[in-house]
Scaffold this active site. Structure first.
Site, PDB file in Angstrom:
ATOM      1  N   LYS A   1       0.811  -1.224   0.000  1.00  0.00           N
ATOM      2  CA  LYS A   1       0.000   0.000   0.000  1.00  0.00           C
ATOM      3  C   LYS A   1       0.846   1.276   0.000  1.00  0.00           C
ATOM      4  O   LYS A   1       0.399   2.317  -0.473  1.00  0.00           O
ATOM      5  CB  LYS A   1      -0.955   0.007   1.194  1.00  0.00           C
ATOM      6  CG  LYS A   1      -2.086  -1.007   1.056  1.00  0.00           C
ATOM      7  CD  LYS A   1      -3.093  -0.876   2.179  1.00  0.00           C
ATOM      8  CE  LYS A   1      -4.130  -1.971   2.102  1.00  0.00           C
ATOM      9  NZ  LYS A   1      -5.190  -1.843   3.112  1.00  0.00           N
TER      10      LYS A   1
ATOM     11  N   ASP B   1     -10.002   2.599   1.707  1.00  0.00           N
ATOM     12  CA  ASP B   1     -10.178   2.052   3.068  1.00  0.00           C
ATOM     13  C   ASP B   1     -10.757   3.143   3.961  1.00  0.00           C
ATOM     14  O   ASP B   1     -11.714   2.931   4.709  1.00  0.00           O
ATOM     15  CB  ASP B   1      -8.825   1.628   3.672  1.00  0.00           C
ATOM     16  CG  ASP B   1      -8.307   0.320   3.088  1.00  0.00           C
ATOM     17  OD1 ASP B   1      -9.138  -0.508   2.679  1.00  0.00           O
ATOM     18  OD2 ASP B   1      -7.079   0.133   3.048  1.00  0.00           O
TER      19      ASP B   1
ATOM     20  N   LEU C   1     -13.309  -3.169  13.763  1.00  0.00           N
ATOM     21  CA  LEU C   1     -12.926  -3.318  12.348  1.00  0.00           C
ATOM     22  C   LEU C   1     -12.847  -4.786  11.944  1.00  0.00           C
ATOM     23  O   LEU C   1     -12.872  -5.127  10.768  1.00  0.00           O
ATOM     24  CB  LEU C   1     -11.591  -2.615  12.067  1.00  0.00           C
ATOM     25  CG  LEU C   1     -11.560  -1.102  12.318  1.00  0.00           C
ATOM     26  CD1 LEU C   1     -10.345  -0.474  11.663  1.00  0.00           C
ATOM     27  CD2 LEU C   1     -12.816  -0.414  11.817  1.00  0.00           C
TER      28      LEU C   1
ATOM     29  N   GLY D   1     -16.720  -4.800  11.177  1.00  0.00           N
ATOM     30  CA  GLY D   1     -16.025  -4.113  10.085  1.00  0.00           C
ATOM     31  C   GLY D   1     -16.411  -4.556   8.685  1.00  0.00           C
ATOM     32  O   GLY D   1     -15.791  -4.123   7.711  1.00  0.00           O
TER      33      GLY D   1
END
Ligand code: NAP
Length: 294
Positions: free
Chosen positions: A77, A113, A233, A256
């Site tokens: 990422k 996200d 989450l 989540g």
């Protein structure tokens, strides 16, 4: 409920996918291939395992192969940022990209996200603006949550972590970006110095993840009595011990899975330049729920 239209792969089929390592555990194909079937888009989504050292080749190769868009997962990422030709402000700020959208000459990077967490909190009815937020954890997910809550003008944010140095680093980054001391870092065991008796709690540690379902990062009854809304989450199991404790002492809770759903939906919206309605989001949620069942 919309009927599903099976995708027929032909010369017009567009390709999207996930790059990361490992990718075998992913539920993202269920989100995107269901959306493609609902909309009748000629699009397929597949996972691509990218070995260490090949992320740059993977992005170049995807562009050369006319791939429409990619999701990016661990451990790439941050690494993928050097390969994008443009980057969304929020993704740049938090230093993580999980979605690549094809543009002229390459891909633009986004962080869905964080946008997915924002939409999931909103749909769950959790207000952040002017509220006190306690984030448990200081890893990648907690980082997204802390930047988001600062961006949404929380009244105060407490980041509680086992390793205090990581909580301090995260607080420094968010505070410097926000231009005010909005985040206070704490050891988890020091939660009772928080000078508020009602807050939103975001559980962003990996404690309680299946198969260690009975574990919880903080057990004190006094903490849970102050939680008006607890967002875990984790979504495996569907009801975590953290969520059970929140509900036991009168708070509302959510897992989540909606964050996972909306990060995917927002990526799909960016790739296809559409807006997915809440009715369709609910239909995809049901498919996702079945996919993640143990
Ligand atoms: P990460 O970067 O590895 O961070 C893990 C966090 O958990 C750290 O704060 C770590 O504390 C803490 N932790 C781990 N074991 C612990 C223990 N035994 N006691 C106390 N704290 C402990 O992971 P991440 O990417 O942030 O993910 C965290 C969780 O969020 C995972 O369960 C993941 O599945 C979930 N998640 C969900 C979504 C979604 O879409 N719903 C998206 C991303 C992540 P230290 O710093 O002290 O090690």
């Amino acid at each position: 409920m919309k009927d599903l239209i099976p995708v027929t792969i032909d010369g017009h089929t567009r390709l999207c996918g996930l790059i990361g390592n490992p990718v075998e555990h992913t539920s993202s194909p269920a989100i995107h291939n269901t959306l493609a079937s609902i909309y009748g888009h000629n699009l397929v989504y597949v996972p691509f395992k990218v070995e260490n050292g090949y992320i740059e080749n993977a992005v170049d190769g995807a562009y050369a192969l006319n791939v429409l868009g990619l999701n990016v997962t661990v451990p790439y990422k941050s690494d993928v940022i050097s390969k994008v030709v443009a980057i969304d402000d929020l993704a740049k700020k938090i230093g993580a990209v999980n979605t690549l959208v094809r543009v002229d000459g390459g891909y633009k990077g986004y962080n869905t996200d964080i946008l997915g967490l924002e939409r999931a909190l909103k749909v769950a009815g959790a207000q952040i603006e002017d509220e006190v937020v306690v984030i448990l954890g200081a890893g990648g997910a907690a980082r997204s949550a802390a930047f988001l809550c600062a961006h949404l003008n929380a009244k105060a944010i407490y980041v509680l972590n086992r390793s205090l140095d990581k909580a301090k680093n995260l607080a420094d980054e968010v505070n410097s970006d926000a231009g005010r001391e909005i985040v206070t870092p704490l050891n988890i065991s020091d939660w009772n110095v928080i000078p508020y008796d009602s807050f939103v709690a975001i559980q962003a540690t990996s404690v309680g993840l299946s198969p260690n379902d009975s574990e919880v990062v903080l057990e004190d009854e006094g903490f849970y009595k102050r939680v008006q809304f607890g967002f875990d989450l984790i979504y495996r199991p569907a009801t975590t011990t953290f969520m059970k404790l929140v509900e036991k002492y009168g708070g509302k809770s959510a897992n989540g899975l909606a964050m996972l759903l909306y990060q995917g939906i927002i990526a799909y919206e960016l790739w296809n330049e559409i807006t997915v309605s809440e009715d369709i989001a609910k239909q995809v949620y049901k498919v996702l729920e079945e996919t993640v069942k143990p």
